[in-house]
Each structure stands twice: as structure tokens, then as C-alpha cells.
Enzyme design. Structure first.
Site, PDB file in Angstrom:
ATOM      1  N   GLU A 278      57.858  32.177  -7.342  1.00  7.25           N
ATOM      2  CA  GLU A 278      57.070  32.201  -6.106  1.00  7.25           C
ATOM      3  C   GLU A 278      55.683  32.701  -6.429  1.00  7.25           C
ATOM      4  O   GLU A 278      55.513  33.636  -7.220  1.00  7.25           O
ATOM      5  CB  GLU A 278      57.717  33.113  -5.060  1.00  7.25           C
ATOM      6  CG  GLU A 278      56.838  33.237  -3.804  1.00  7.25           C
ATOM      7  CD  GLU A 278      57.554  33.764  -2.581  1.00  7.25           C
ATOM      8  OE1 GLU A 278      58.597  34.406  -2.725  1.00  7.25           O
ATOM      9  OE2 GLU A 278      57.049  33.514  -1.462  1.00  7.25           O
TER      10      GLU A 278
ATOM     11  N   CYS B 118      59.045  32.850   0.798  1.00  3.57           N
ATOM     12  CA  CYS B 118      58.319  32.776   2.065  1.00  3.57           C
ATOM     13  C   CYS B 118      57.074  31.898   1.963  1.00  3.57           C
ATOM     14  O   CYS B 118      56.631  31.323   2.955  1.00  3.57           O
ATOM     15  CB  CYS B 118      57.927  34.175   2.520  1.00  3.57           C
ATOM     16  SG  CYS B 118      59.361  35.149   3.000  1.00  3.57           S
TER      17      CYS B 118
ATOM     18  N   ASN C  96      63.699  28.067   3.922  1.00  5.12           N
ATOM     19  CA  ASN C  96      63.847  29.301   3.151  1.00  5.12           C
ATOM     20  C   ASN C  96      64.117  30.466   4.089  1.00  5.12           C
ATOM     21  O   ASN C  96      63.246  30.810   4.892  1.00  5.12           O
ATOM     22  CB  ASN C  96      62.568  29.607   2.371  1.00  5.12           C
ATOM     23  CG  ASN C  96      62.632  30.976   1.715  1.00  5.12           C
ATOM     24  OD1 ASN C  96      63.385  31.163   0.760  1.00  5.12           O
ATOM     25  ND2 ASN C  96      61.891  31.944   2.229  1.00  5.12           N
ATOM     26  N   GLU C  97      65.287  31.021   4.014  1.00  2.58           N
ATOM     27  CA  GLU C  97      65.592  32.243   4.775  1.00  2.58           C
ATOM     28  C   GLU C  97      65.199  32.123   6.233  1.00  2.58           C
ATOM     29  O   GLU C  97      64.835  33.126   6.861  1.00  2.58           O
ATOM     30  CB  GLU C  97      64.805  33.441   4.210  1.00  2.58           C
ATOM     31  CG  GLU C  97      65.285  33.953   2.920  1.00  2.58           C
ATOM     32  CD  GLU C  97      64.726  35.345   2.598  1.00  2.58           C
ATOM     33  OE1 GLU C  97      63.883  35.862   3.351  1.00  2.58           O
ATOM     34  OE2 GLU C  97      65.146  35.889   1.582  1.00  2.58           O
TER      35      GLU C  97
HETATM   36  O1  AHR Z   1      61.409  37.112  -3.336  1.00  2.19           O
HETATM   37  C1  AHR Z   1      60.501  37.657  -2.446  1.00  2.19           C
HETATM   38  C2  AHR Z   1      60.753  37.228  -1.018  1.00  2.19           C
HETATM   39  O2  AHR Z   1      62.029  37.636  -0.623  1.00  2.19           O
HETATM   40  C3  AHR Z   1      60.785  35.750  -0.778  1.00  2.19           C
HETATM   41  O3  AHR Z   1      59.532  35.233  -0.540  1.00  2.19           O
HETATM   42  C4  AHR Z   1      61.627  35.617   0.444  1.00  2.19           C
HETATM   43  O4  AHR Z   1      62.304  34.391   0.474  1.00  2.19           O
HETATM   44  C5  AHR Z   1      62.524  36.813   0.382  1.00  2.19           C
HETATM   45  O5  AHR Z   1      62.537  37.506   1.564  1.00  2.19           O
END
Ligand code: AHR
Length: 624
Positions: A18, A217, A348-349
Site C-alpha cells: 500500500e 484504504c 477493501n474493508e
Molecule cells: O494496512 C494499513 C491499513 O489497515 C489498510 O489501509 C487498511 O485496509 C487497514 O485498515
């Protein structure tokens, strides 16, 4: 008790990348100039503007000024450029890089800039590498810039080593010159593809089977206008659409989809891009004045058809023939062969709401109809339990989602306590991608204790490699001094890298993976069970059998390994121990406090082995 061999997913151990902690710009992307396109702004970071990391110097009687303009830009997406006005020569516009520009004596650096003279004159430029105090470390002259935007290039060879150098652009006469996309790369990058060689190599050494990108994120973004849009990240760098980074900095997107896919190819990993599920992060706007923002929003339904096309176009761009619209764009960038995309993450999440569900289903249905060969990976929220997790799994069951992305950042003890978690999973339901996990301790990061908890959990991933198809520790990279999230797997500065115990644990599993799990191989004395875990896998390619033993206790544990059922075993094996003080961490001053140590040991089909306190032991036995 499991009594028969079980298959293990060939892609079990991968990595999560990321653009967080300056992992891309100022990290893996080898660009040495910060804010090269003058696109930084207060939207990225409250302390930033278009001239962040630039400084104007007037030396030896030089007089001049720098402004940022948007009147006559290079193109519509790259609107800001610097205008350097020189009344009297001796003026330099210097870039300070990402905490300085590291240069090494004898190494070459590739410089480029877009420039035009704006006052009817023609302005000759000199480009200098120099130390902070101005000492020359290499220079080159460019042909005079005229009244049209043109790209100029030069190669600079450093005459000295300086981790904190500067890049200076020095007009040699009075006049006014506009500058944009000022770039400096080390000539030597990983596979000559523009990524920082040492960092890329450290990642390659993990032997990941896949790379997930661009987040986290970052993928779904801070508000609808901040979603990661892959089409903005391909093609010539000056035509890419830069944007703010959800982690409060900037994305030049120089490390864009082409570079991500190319990196995957270079390290023999499968690409696993994650696109937003048509919704932005539920925490969007959370950082504004410390107040909660607008939260999760869905793209308007009227925008969804175009968004779905964007997702389908990604698959065509990655895999389509050069005769297809998007395959042709891939080829135009230099890659006529397909990139062999197999996996696509959608979401994602995300908070599992009706807004999410509707859009997720539209995207995933469209992909399944047009590209049944692609495995679509859904999402089940940020935690390994709770309402989003339950609602995410409910949707997965209802829609028949092939694979779901589970996340969890928990204390070390949680991993030990949940080492049987996946044993109970229903094999007829969605497969699992453990997309983000790491053992988080209250006040410490990256201790050996945390790495051992993750290793214990990884033995369970191997045991459940039939259902847990993919896994990745998160996050991967963090630049010292610019870290928004800890723990991470690899820490770095402009010149140094620290590999954590967690890195070595991941590496030991990924480099010693197998394609079948062998049950009932390891037994230990009673009493150690809560802090001892093990697995045994067979690798049909090499014929090796690999035993992994994780001792989280403070006592020596004597484990018995029984391989009589599984054929011949060579008399010596390779044993690697990752051991030490459970509180130990690797830091820049002491980067090698916890490192794996490999020895040759005597083994047989039935042998005992002592595992020291706080230790991950990997024994690789030859059977041919
Ligand atoms: O890995 C860091 C963050 O953790 C990521 O962006 C998110 O998907 C999770 O909350």
C-alpha cells in the site's frame, strides 16, 4: 484429527503493498525529486504547497524569483508548473528530495525536465548535483529552452557520495523559464524499471507468490473523488493524474498500474489489484479538524456503468490481445504480452451496507459474466469478527463469492489463541484471502514475539491451505520519519533498509512452502500446547519435506518428528532458526539482532529436535 494429506494453495504466501508510510513516492518508486510536477497542495497535507521541497537560491550576486502558474500548462491533468525568473545569473531552483537526495560517487543519474522560455528569449540551463552547502557533485548542461514545452534530458555522474544532496537547476543567463516534471532517477534501478533496487530486491527475496496493490484504504479512498482510478496511473508520467493520498501526503502515481504489473512480472509474482467496490472508505473525511466526515458514499447509480467498464477495461488492459482497445494501450507502453491477471479484489474493508452490497454485486456480476476466468475477491470488513465481518460473510454466502478478504490486526496472544480458527471453516463456502494481518503489541512494534505469533498463525494457514488460498502480512514498507502506521515489515531511509523479525518469519514460510500438508508429523510433551505450533508440508517439485516448529514459550521444547509414513529421508537436513529475546527488534543502529541462522543437522525418518525458547525453526529434509 486430520489424518490425510491436504492440498495447499500454490499462492498461499504473497505480499500487500500500500502507498502508505511513503511506500511509493520516496520509497519503492526510485524518483529522487520530491514534488516533481509542482502538484503538491494543502489538500495533500496542511503544511504543503506547490513549492514544497523546492528552494530558491540567489548566489554570487544572482537575483531572481520563482512562482507557480497554471495558465499555460503541459496538459490538462498536470496544471501546475514553476516559472523561474532570473534578473541576474546566479539563481538556482533546488529540490531537496525525500529527506535529501542520496548520491554515490561514480554512479550515474538520469535527469529530465519539461521546460520552455516564456519571455521570448532562449534560456540555457545547467543541472547540478550538489551538497546541501552547494559543493558541486556533478553537472551537465542542457540545450537552450525555447518558447514551446520540450523535454530535455541529461546524465549526471556523481563525483562524491552524499546521502543528503540536492538537485539544482541553474539558468546561465537572465530570462524567464517555465519548468515542469523535473525528474532524477538513479540510472541503476530494479530490472531497469524505475524501482529502487535495494528495496525491490528485499521484496523479491520474500519470494511472494502474489502482490496485492495499491492498498488498503488507499484503494477505496478518502471520499469519492479520491478513489484510486487505475486509468489515471498509466502512460507517460507527465500525463498521469496525481492526487492526494488518504494517508495525508501525495501520490505522483509514477508507480502506477503499469509499474505494479511489471514489478510482479519481474519478481515472478501474480498481480492482485484491488479496485474500490463503487464506495469510498467509511472513514472518509475523518481527519478533517478531528471530526467525522461524510463516511461511506456510493458512486451515483448513473456513474456505475462507466465505473464497471473501468473495471472490465482493467482486465482487458492486463490480459487482452494487442488488437483490443486496452491491450493496445498496454502494448504502447512497452508490454505487448499479457500480464496474466487471475485475481481481482473488489472492495477493501468496506462497511457492509446496502450501498456497498448493491455496487459490489453489480461489479462482480459484470466481471463474472465477461471474465469467468478471473477470481473476484470480496471483502468482509476490517476485523476478523463483528458486524461487518458477519454481514460480509452473509453476502458472500448469498452471492456465492469465490473468495473473501479477511483482515485482522490483533495482539500476539490472539494469534496463538486462534491458531485453530480456520480448521472449523466450512469447506463448501467462500475461500479465504487473509489480506491484512500483523501482530500488534500495545507499546512495541516488530518484536520477535510478534513475529512468532504470526509464524504460529502461518502454520495454521498451511494446515488450512485448501481453504485459505492467499495471505499477506500488512503493511509492507515504511520510511523512517514518515510512518503513519506501525508495525510494518520493512523500514527504510534513503540509503538503508531494516528487515524486521516479521520479515524473516514471512520469508521462511514463503521460501519453504509446500503443496501438500502432512498431518500428525510433530508431537510435543504435554503442557506446551498453548505456545507451540507446528506444521509439516511436502513440496512435490523439489521432493522436500519441510517441518516448521514455533516455540513461543520461555522453555526449550523437544519436539518429535515422525515421517515414517512418508517415505525415505536423507541423513542431513537444513535447519534454520529465528530465535532470540522475545522483546528484541531490529533497528537502524542494530539491524541484525534477530536474523535467521542456518545449519546442517542430522535427521532420520523419526527424530527428536530441541527448539529453543522464542524460536521459529524450519527443517528442510530431502527425500530424493
Ligand atoms: O494496512 C494499513 C491499513 O489497515 C489498510 O489501509 C487498511 O485496509 C487497514 O485498515
Amino acid at each position: 484429527m486430520i489424518t490425510s494429506k491436504k492440498p495447499i494453495s500454490p499462492d498461499l504466501f504473497g505480499i500487500f503493498f500500500e502507498d502508505l508510510n511513503w511506500a511509493a513516492d520516496g520509497g519503492l518508486y526510485a524518483e529522487l525529486v520530491q514534488n516533481r510536477s509542482f502538484e503538491y497542495s494543502v489538500a495533500d497535507n496542511k503544511d504543503w504547497d506547490s513549492l514544497t521541497s523546492w528552494e530558491l537560491l540567489e548566489r554570487g550576486g544572482g537575483m531572481g524569483a520563482v512562482t507557480v502558474e497554471t495558465v499555460s500548462p503541459l496538459n490538462d491533468v498536470n496544471r501546475h508548473y514553476a516559472v523561474l525568473t532570473v534578473k541576474s545569473p546566479g539563481v538556482a531552483l533546488r529540490n531537496t528530495g525525500f529527506d535529501g537526495i542520496p548520491v554515490t560517487a561514480g554512479e550515474s543519474y538520469d535527469f529530465s525536465v519539461f521546460a520552455k522560455a516564456t519571455d521570448g528569449s532562449s534560456v540555457a540551463l545547467t543541472v547540478r548535483l550538489e551538497s546541501k552547502n552547494g559543493t558541486l557533485l556533478g553537472e551537465s548542461s542542457l540545450p537552450p529552452a525555447d518558447g514551446e514545452w520540450s523535454r530535455y534530458t541529461a546524465t549526471l555522474t556523481a563525483t562524491g557520495t552524499d546521502p543528503d544532496a540536492r538537485l539544482a537547476i541553474v539558468p546561465s543567463s537572465a530570462g524567464t523559464v517555465a519548468l515542469d516534471v523535473v525528474s532524477l532517477f538513479p540510472h541503476h534501478t530494479f530490472h531497469n524499471h524505475g524501482l529502487r533496487a535495494d528495496l525491490a530486491q528485499a521484496i523479491a527475496d520474500l519470494k511472494p507468490k502474489f502482490v496485492r496493490f495499491p492498498g488498503g484504504c488507499l484503494a477505496h479512498g478518502d471520499g469519492l473523488d479520491n478513489m484510486y482510478r487505475w486509468k489515471d496511473t498509466i502512460g507517460p508520467i507527465e500525463q498521469r493524474k496525481e492526487q492526494r493520498n488518504i494517508w495525508h501526503y501525495h501520490q505522483s502515481v509514477g508507480l502506477g498500474y503499469y509499474e505494479y504489473f511489471q514489478f510482479c512480472e519481474d519478481i515472478g509474482a501474480k498481480p492482485l489489484p484491488v479496485v474500490a467496490a463503487g464506495v469510498c472508505c467509511q472513514n472518509s473525511g475523518a481527519s478533517v479538524n478531528g471530526k467525522w466526515g461524510q463516511g461511506q458514499l456510493g458512486l451515483p447509480m448513473s456513474d456505475m456503468p462507466a465505473y464497471i467498464d473501468e473495471v472490465l477495461d482493467l482486465i482487458e488492459w492486463a490480459n487482452g490481445p494487442v488488437t483490443s482497445t486496452w491491450g493496445a494501450k498496454r502494448a504502447a507502453q512497452g508490454h505487448p504480452e499479457p500480464f496474466h491477471l487471475e485475481y481481482l479484489g473488489v472492495g477493501n474493508e468496506d462497511a457492509i451496507t446496502e450501498v456497498f452490497r448493491e455496487r459490489y454485486q453489480m461489479i462482480s456480476d459484470a466481471v463474472k459474466v465477461k471474465h469467468p476466468e478471473i477470481t473476484v475477491i470480496g471483502t468482509v470488513g476490517p476485523d476478523p469478527s463483528g458486524s461487518d465481518f458477519d454481514a460480509g460473510w452473509k453476502i458472500a454466502n448469498e452471492l456465492g463469492v469465490e473468495m473473501v478478504d479477511e483482515h485482522g490486526y490483533k495482539p500476539p496472544q490472539w494469534y496463538w489463541e486462534n491458531v485453530n480458527r480456520f480448521d472449523a471453516y466450512d469447506r463448501s463456502k467462500s475461500k479465504v484471502y487473509l489480506g491484512e494481518y500483523a501482530a500488534h503489541e500495545h507499546d512495541r512494534a516488530n518484536t520477535l514475539r510478534s513475529a512468532l505469533a504470526e509464524a504460529a498463525y502461518m502454520t495454521s494457514l498451511e494446515r488450512n491451505g485448501d481453504i485459505v488460498r492467499l495471505s499477506s502480512y500488512a503493511p509492507l514498507l515504511a520510511r523512517e520519519g514518515h510512518t503513519q502506521w506501525r508495525p510494518d515489515m520493512i523500514y527504510f531511509t534513503g540509503t538503508e533498509i531494516v528487515l524486521t523479525p516479521n520479515y524473516y518469519a514471512q520469508q521462511l514460510f514463503a521460501c519453504n512452502h509446500g503443496d501438500a500438508y502432512l498431518p500428525n508429523v510433530v508431537t510435543i510433551p504435554a503442557g506446551f500446547a498453548p505456545l507451540f505450533a507446528s506444521s509439516c508440508v511436502a513440496d512435490s517439485q523439489s521432493g522436500d519435506v519441510i517441518v516448521k516448529l514455533v516455540n513461543g514459550s520461555q522453555s526449550v521444547v523437544t519436539a518429535h518428528v515422525e515421517l515414517s509414513l512418508f517415505g525415505e529421508v536423507a541423513a542431513t537436513a537444513t535447519r534454520t532458526d529465528l530465535a532470540g529475546d522475545p522483546d528484541a527488534v531490529n533497528i537502524f543502529a542494530y539491524p541484525k539482532l534477530v536474523i535467521p541462522v542456518t545449519t546442517q543437522v542430522a535427521v532420520s525418518k523419526s527424530f527428536s529436535c530441541e527448539v529453543p525458547p522464542s524460536c521459529l525453526t524450519v527443517i528442510r529434509l530431502r527425500t530424493r
